[in-house]
Design a protein around this motif. Structure first.
Motif, mmCIF file in Angstrom:
data_model
loop_
_atom_site.group_PDB
_atom_site.id
_atom_site.type_symbol
_atom_site.label_atom_id
_atom_site.label_comp_id
_atom_site.label_asym_id
_atom_site.label_seq_id
_atom_site.Cartn_x
_atom_site.Cartn_y
_atom_site.Cartn_z
ATOM 1 N N ALA A 33 -4.625 43.129 -7.891
ATOM 2 C CA ALA A 33 -3.780 42.705 -9.008
ATOM 3 C C ALA A 33 -4.179 43.415 -10.295
ATOM 4 O O ALA A 33 -3.323 43.865 -11.064
ATOM 5 C CB ALA A 33 -3.865 41.189 -9.183
ATOM 6 N N VAL A 34 -5.472 43.529 -10.547
ATOM 7 C CA VAL A 34 -5.948 44.217 -11.749
ATOM 8 C C VAL A 34 -5.555 45.694 -11.702
ATOM 9 O O VAL A 34 -5.070 46.257 -12.690
ATOM 10 C CB VAL A 34 -7.479 44.052 -11.913
ATOM 11 N N MET A 35 -5.744 46.334 -10.559
ATOM 12 C CA MET A 35 -5.386 47.752 -10.427
ATOM 13 C C MET A 35 -3.877 47.953 -10.610
ATOM 14 O O MET A 35 -3.451 48.905 -11.265
ATOM 15 C CB MET A 35 -5.835 48.285 -9.065
ATOM 16 N N THR A 36 -3.094 47.043 -10.037
ATOM 17 C CA THR A 36 -1.641 47.134 -10.198
ATOM 18 C C THR A 36 -1.262 46.976 -11.667
ATOM 19 O O THR A 36 -0.427 47.716 -12.182
ATOM 20 C CB THR A 36 -0.943 46.052 -9.345
ATOM 21 N N GLY A 37 -1.869 46.025 -12.346
ATOM 22 C CA GLY A 37 -1.606 45.830 -13.767
ATOM 23 C C GLY A 37 -1.984 47.050 -14.593
ATOM 24 O O GLY A 37 -1.252 47.455 -15.492
ATOM 25 N N LEU A 38 -3.133 47.643 -14.289
ATOM 26 C CA LEU A 38 -3.568 48.839 -15.021
ATOM 27 C C LEU A 38 -2.625 50.004 -14.780
ATOM 28 O O LEU A 38 -2.421 50.842 -15.655
ATOM 29 C CB LEU A 38 -4.997 49.222 -14.615
ATOM 30 N N PHE A 39 -2.033 50.075 -13.613
ATOM 31 C CA PHE A 39 -1.098 51.151 -13.300
ATOM 32 C C PHE A 39 0.270 50.904 -13.939
ATOM 33 O O PHE A 39 0.896 51.813 -14.454
ATOM 34 C CB PHE A 39 -0.939 51.283 -11.779
ATOM 35 N N LEU A 40 0.728 49.648 -13.927
ATOM 36 C CA LEU A 40 2.075 49.350 -14.381
ATOM 37 C C LEU A 40 2.209 49.167 -15.887
ATOM 38 O O LEU A 40 3.281 49.397 -16.441
ATOM 39 C CB LEU A 40 2.607 48.100 -13.672
ATOM 40 N N TYR B 250 5.340 50.163 -18.332
ATOM 41 C CA TYR B 250 6.094 49.140 -19.054
ATOM 42 C C TYR B 250 6.241 49.539 -20.528
ATOM 43 O O TYR B 250 7.325 49.419 -21.108
ATOM 44 C CB TYR B 250 5.407 47.788 -18.927
ATOM 45 N N GLN B 251 5.154 50.027 -21.124
ATOM 46 C CA GLN B 251 5.214 50.478 -22.522
ATOM 47 C C GLN B 251 6.197 51.627 -22.668
ATOM 48 O O GLN B 251 6.962 51.685 -23.636
ATOM 49 C CB GLN B 251 3.834 50.897 -23.004
ATOM 50 N N LEU B 252 6.174 52.567 -21.739
ATOM 51 C CA LEU B 252 7.094 53.701 -21.770
ATOM 52 C C LEU B 252 8.544 53.220 -21.639
ATOM 53 O O LEU B 252 9.436 53.695 -22.351
ATOM 54 C CB LEU B 252 6.755 54.673 -20.640
ATOM 55 N N LEU B 253 8.777 52.260 -20.776
ATOM 56 C CA LEU B 253 10.109 51.689 -20.620
ATOM 57 C C LEU B 253 10.588 51.064 -21.921
ATOM 58 O O LEU B 253 11.727 51.288 -22.348
ATOM 59 C CB LEU B 253 10.108 50.645 -19.495
ATOM 60 N N ARG B 254 9.740 50.277 -22.577
ATOM 61 C CA ARG B 254 10.117 49.637 -23.846
ATOM 62 C C ARG B 254 10.427 50.677 -24.918
ATOM 63 O O ARG B 254 11.387 50.529 -25.665
ATOM 64 C CB ARG B 254 8.996 48.707 -24.322
ATOM 65 N N GLU B 255 9.615 51.727 -25.009
ATOM 66 C CA GLU B 255 9.854 52.789 -25.993
ATOM 67 C C GLU B 255 11.183 53.488 -25.713
ATOM 68 O O GLU B 255 11.951 53.774 -26.632
ATOM 69 C CB GLU B 255 8.704 53.790 -25.985
#
Length: 102
Positions: free
Chosen positions: A21-28, A32-37
């Motif tokens: 879960a931590v690795m997935t969060g670090l990857f995603l 997510y930030q790029l998507l918002r921008e």
């Protein structure tokens, strides 16, 4: 103190799930930030497009008015090119510059 075999296996699976879960969060998260921008950029560009479309409609109306209306041609000649009729005089008043005497 010795843990039961099932308890150890459960703890290992729990540890694996937490790490995954931590690795997935670090990857995603950067994605997510790029998507918002990109969404913000898209919204700004859509607003700019809407303004440009409004300008285009206004310019198209102005061109049509200049093609069909002598009053519109006269208005543009007077306002933009400071032209006057045959029996008219144009007076231009300018404000004095600071420090300049009258």
């Amino acid at each position: 103190m010795s843990l039961k075999k099932e308890t150890r296996a459960t703890l290992w699976w729990l540890l694996f799930i937490v790490i995954a879960a931590v690795m997935t969060g670090l990857f995603l998260y950067p994605r997510y930030q790029l998507l918002r921008e990109n969404q913000r950029k898209l919204r700004r560009q859509q607003e700019q497009l809407a303004r440009k479309k409004g300008e285009r409609v206004k310019l198209r109306d102005d061109v049509e008015a200049l093609k069909t209306s002598p009053e519109a041609v006269e208005r543009v000649a007077r306002e933009k090119y400071q032209m006057a009729g045959a029996d008219e005089t144009i007076l231009v008043y300018t404000a004095p510059r600071p420090g300049e005497e009258k």
